[in-house]
Design an enzyme around this catalytic site. Structure first.
Site, PDB file in Angstrom:
ATOM      1  N   ASP A 105     -12.267  -0.375   1.100  1.00 46.03           N
ATOM      2  CA  ASP A 105     -11.240  -0.497   0.063  1.00 46.03           C
ATOM      3  C   ASP A 105      -9.928  -1.036   0.628  1.00 46.03           C
ATOM      4  OD1 ASP A 105     -12.894   0.725  -1.915  1.00 46.03           O
ATOM      5  OD2 ASP A 105     -12.519   2.647  -0.920  1.00 46.03           O
ATOM      6  N   HIS A 106      -9.818  -1.023   1.913  1.00 47.28           N
ATOM      7  CA  HIS A 106      -8.562  -1.427   2.562  1.00 47.28           C
ATOM      8  C   HIS A 106      -8.880  -2.514   3.570  1.00 47.28           C
ATOM      9  CE1 HIS A 106      -4.977  -1.206   5.157  1.00 47.28           C
ATOM     10  NE2 HIS A 106      -4.369  -0.621   4.157  1.00 47.28           N
TER      11      HIS A 106
END
Lengths: 159, 128
Positions: free
Chosen positions: A33-34
């Site tokens: 997600d990052h």
């Protein structure tokens, strides 16, 4: 998720300096997600790893008698992305240690393919000591945290 | 022995580093908490930096006494520090301007004792 942001200490000179490593891998959920399509180690989690390295260095000096709390990061600078496959090397130096707390200087390096290390981040971290009998603390026992959470395995530098 | 001006400049730099201030924010009269935005944790950071920058030892509570006139200290009545409390503060904080505080010894005014000037005087007493 368990809150270990260092894998292992590789050097530990009591009251002086500690070096820990953290391998960054795509097995870590948050990297998906990052960011989607561009995974990078979050700066905040690098700071947590640096704080764990420096905090344990300070705590060990006092035989873990105090609860060591991250109080302030007077300065931090990030120099480069850290990507999956990279190994982070956190080096903490104890600047000050006294009754009320201590301060550390910590760097994060990444080992390159050719074996050289490049600086990824550097910071200063101030810690304070809280006592077990502080009414605001309830019954946190730093010794239990260190010895029962498995943190001692991280500290085994002999292998 | 450095001059007062030299001590002041170094204290100023110390506070700029510890509190991330701009150069022109620091004046001798500025209060650390009210004007410069210091929080309790910053006091420890300031002590660390002063020790390093001036090569002095500052024992716990000497520059910034802890729990001054807390509710259970016996030195507070009706939100004000009692005469005994003021006397105790004179003894514990010879570097602070207790005279000004004694005119209006409200507990909330205690933090105004912590000024840049007070830190300078304290460092001077340490160096002298």
């Amino acid at each position: 998720m368990r809150w270990f942001w260092i894998d292992r200490f590789v050097e530990f000179e009591s009251g002086v300096r500690a070096k820990a490593v953290k391998n960054v891998t795509m097995a870590e959920d948050h990297l998906h997600d990052h960011y989607p399509g561009f995974p990078v180690m979050p700066g905040s989690l690098m700071l947590e790893g640096m704080a764990q390295t420096g905090g344990i260095l300070l705590g060990e000096k006092n035989a873990f008698e105090h609860i060591v709390i991250l109080a302030k990061v007077p300065k931090i600078t990030y120099h480069r992305w850290v990507r999956p496959g990279d190994q982070l090397i956190y080096t903490a130096t104890l600047l000050d240690a006294r009754d009320e707390g201590g301060s550390t200087e910590v760097t994060a390096h990444v080992r390159e393919h050719d074996g050289t290390e490049s600086l990824a981040a550097e910071c200063e971290i101030v810690f304070v000591h809280l006592d077990d009998n502080d009414p605001a603390m309830g019954h946190v026992d730093q010794k239990n945290f260190v010895f029962e959470s498995g943190l001692l395995d991280v500290m085994d530098v002999s292998s | 022995m450095p001059t007062r001006e030299e001590v002041y400049e170094k204290v100023k730099d110390t506070l700029i580093d510890a509190l991330s201030l701009d150069d022109d924010e620091v004046t001798p009269e500025a209060t650390l908490v009210g004007d410069l935005g210091a929080e309790s944790i910053d006091f420890l950071d300031i002590v660390f930096r002063l020790e390093k920058n001036f090569d002095v030892k500052i024992p716990r509570g000497e520059l910034f006494p802890e729990n001054l006139a807390s509710a259970d200290s016996g030195y507070v009545a009706d939100g004000k520090v009692t005469e005994e409390g003021v006397a105790m503060m004179r003894e514990k904080m010879p570097h602070a301007d207790i005279d000004a505080f004694a005119d209006d010894p409200k507990v909330e005014n205690i933090q105004d004792l912590f000024t840049v000037e007070m830190v300078v005087k304290f460092v001077e007493s340490k160096l002298g």
